[in-house]
Design a protein around this motif. Structure first.
Motif, PDB file in Angstrom:
ATOM      1  N   LEU B  13       0.840  -1.201   0.000  1.00 20.27           N
ATOM      2  CA  LEU B  13       0.000   0.000   0.000  1.00 20.27           C
ATOM      3  C   LEU B  13       0.872   1.247   0.000  1.00 20.27           C
ATOM      4  O   LEU B  13       1.796   1.373   0.792  1.00 20.27           O
ATOM      5  CB  LEU B  13      -0.907   0.020   1.233  1.00 20.27           C
ATOM      6  N   VAL B  14       0.565   2.160  -0.903  1.00 14.11           N
ATOM      7  CA  VAL B  14       1.305   3.424  -0.992  1.00 14.11           C
ATOM      8  C   VAL B  14       0.297   4.568  -1.063  1.00 14.11           C
ATOM      9  O   VAL B  14      -0.653   4.515  -1.849  1.00 14.11           O
ATOM     10  CB  VAL B  14       2.225   3.448  -2.231  1.00 14.11           C
ATOM     11  N   ASP B  66      -1.176  -2.772  -4.322  1.00 10.97           N
ATOM     12  CA  ASP B  66      -0.490  -3.597  -5.315  1.00 10.97           C
ATOM     13  C   ASP B  66      -0.152  -4.971  -4.733  1.00 10.97           C
ATOM     14  O   ASP B  66      -0.316  -5.202  -3.540  1.00 10.97           O
ATOM     15  CB  ASP B  66       0.795  -2.876  -5.765  1.00 10.97           C
ATOM     16  N   ARG B  67       0.299  -5.825  -5.603  1.00  9.30           N
ATOM     17  CA  ARG B  67       0.690  -7.176  -5.183  1.00  9.30           C
ATOM     18  C   ARG B  67       1.754  -7.128  -4.084  1.00  9.30           C
ATOM     19  O   ARG B  67       2.491  -6.153  -3.985  1.00  9.30           O
ATOM     20  CB  ARG B  67       1.243  -7.951  -6.386  1.00  9.30           C
ATOM     21  N   GLY B  73       9.417  -1.759  -3.990  1.00  8.57           N
ATOM     22  CA  GLY B  73       9.634  -1.319  -5.367  1.00  8.57           C
ATOM     23  C   GLY B  73       8.645  -0.280  -5.863  1.00  8.57           C
ATOM     24  O   GLY B  73       8.992   0.606  -6.626  1.00  8.57           O
ATOM     25  N   LEU B  74       7.394  -0.367  -5.398  1.00  8.35           N
ATOM     26  CA  LEU B  74       6.374   0.563  -5.877  1.00  8.35           C
ATOM     27  C   LEU B  74       6.699   1.992  -5.433  1.00  8.35           C
ATOM     28  O   LEU B  74       6.660   2.935  -6.223  1.00  8.35           O
ATOM     29  CB  LEU B  74       4.995   0.141  -5.348  1.00  8.35           C
ATOM     30  N   GLU B  75       7.040   2.133  -4.153  1.00 12.81           N
ATOM     31  CA  GLU B  75       7.388   3.445  -3.610  1.00 12.81           C
ATOM     32  C   GLU B  75       8.657   3.984  -4.283  1.00 12.81           C
ATOM     33  O   GLU B  75       8.701   5.125  -4.742  1.00 12.81           O
ATOM     34  CB  GLU B  75       7.593   3.327  -2.096  1.00 12.81           C
ATOM     35  N   ALA B  76       9.697   3.124  -4.372  1.00 14.95           N
ATOM     36  CA  ALA B  76      10.973   3.566  -4.939  1.00 14.95           C
ATOM     37  C   ALA B  76      10.818   3.958  -6.405  1.00 14.95           C
ATOM     38  O   ALA B  76      11.436   4.916  -6.871  1.00 14.95           O
ATOM     39  CB  ALA B  76      12.013   2.453  -4.789  1.00 14.95           C
ATOM     40  N   ASP B  93       5.008   4.505   1.644  1.00 17.79           N
ATOM     41  CA  ASP B  93       4.567   3.125   1.852  1.00 17.79           C
ATOM     42  C   ASP B  93       3.841   3.030   3.198  1.00 17.79           C
ATOM     43  O   ASP B  93       4.429   3.313   4.241  1.00 17.79           O
ATOM     44  CB  ASP B  93       5.769   2.184   1.822  1.00 17.79           C
ATOM     45  N   VAL B  94       2.578   2.655   3.156  1.00 14.33           N
ATOM     46  CA  VAL B  94       1.783   2.539   4.379  1.00 14.33           C
ATOM     47  C   VAL B  94       1.271   1.108   4.575  1.00 14.33           C
ATOM     48  O   VAL B  94       0.270   0.888   5.254  1.00 14.33           O
ATOM     49  CB  VAL B  94       0.598   3.536   4.366  1.00 14.33           C
TER      50      VAL B  94
END
Lengths: 91, 175
Positions: B13-14, B66-67, B73-76, B93-94
């Protein structure tokens, strides 16, 4: 009571937080304001019977402040608009 | 069984904030949308591609779901697109802050209606709808991502046990 958030639409009153009278302007020259002036700015508010512009926070939704014009007798809300916008003319 | 509750484990979660899109104009959010490979949804809506879901929370404010991915990786991956989008943007990122639940079944909307003031009827909360609202006095994000009778609920970790127990209790009559 349903309150129309300008961004989320109508939501139940319990999702909101009351913020008092709207359009209370910060003094133009704060250093020139005396104690009585600050007291009036901080604590003195209108207590009108009829249409009243007030601030609301959609706490449980989009977490945004907005202004609403509410009738203090009937609780009818005639307009809700973003902060910074001028108060619509009602009635 | 007409309703089923499950815990969607370990989602990434972001929370995404784009101050430049607060007025609803997504014109300069191209780099972010390209990096996510999805269109950021408008008020009260969701959008998804593959296993990635975006939920509108407020003006210029989205939740990305997301998965599972332990690497962050999503946040970065959003750092450079955010810089290209403008000032006062963030992606945080939460994942650890929320528990993700899914309520599925023909009676799912009825169960939620016991504690939610949103009109969950299809005509007002159809596929692709979302709302940040209260459910049984707990602050939640509620979404119906697709055509099925499935509601996804994001709740603060500290409220999750209470909410799960409330949902199980509310669902008793639909067993």
């Amino acid at each position: 009571m349903l309150i129309p958030c300008p961004w989320c639409g109508e939501r139940e009153e319990t999702e909101f937080h009351y913020g008092g009278q709207a359009h209370v302007a910060y003094p133009d020259d704060p250093s020139a304001v005396d104690d009585a002036g600050w007291a009036a700015y901080l604590f003195v508010r209108d207590n009108s019977k009829g249409w009243f512009a007030e601030r609301w926070l959609h706490r449980a939704g989009c977490q945004r402040w907005f202004n609403a014009v509410r009738h203090t007798v009937t609780y009818e809300i005639a307009a809700a608009y973003p902060p910074g916008a001028t108060r619509p003319v009602i009635g | 069984m007409t309703v089923e509750l499950c815990d969607v484990a370990r989602r990434t979660l972001v929370e995404l904030r784009l101050s430049t899109a607060e007025d609803g104009d997504l014109g300069n959010t191209g780099p972010v949308q390209a990096a996510l490979d999805l269109t950021l949804p408008g008020p009260g809506r969701t959008s998804q591609v593959g296993g990635r879901l975006a939920v509108w929370l407020g003006p210029g404010w989205w939740l990305l779901d997301d998965r599972p991915d332990e690497s962050g990786g999503l946040e970065a991956g959003l750092v450079h697109p955010l810089r290209a989008t403008g000032p006062r943007t963030s992606a945080v990122d939460v994942s650890a802050g929320f528990v993700v639940l899914e309520l599925t079944g023909p009676s799912a909307a009825e169960v939620l209606a016991h504690g939610c003031s949103i009109d969950l009827h299809r005509r007002s909360f159809g596929p692709g709808s979302s709302a940040r609202t209260m459910l049984a006095k707990a602050q939640v994000v509620l979404a119906r991502p697709d055509d099925g009778p499935t509601y996804r609920i994001w709740v603060r970790t500290s409220f999750s046990r209470y909410l799960v127990e409330w949902l199980l209790d509310a669902a008793v009559e639909y067993r």
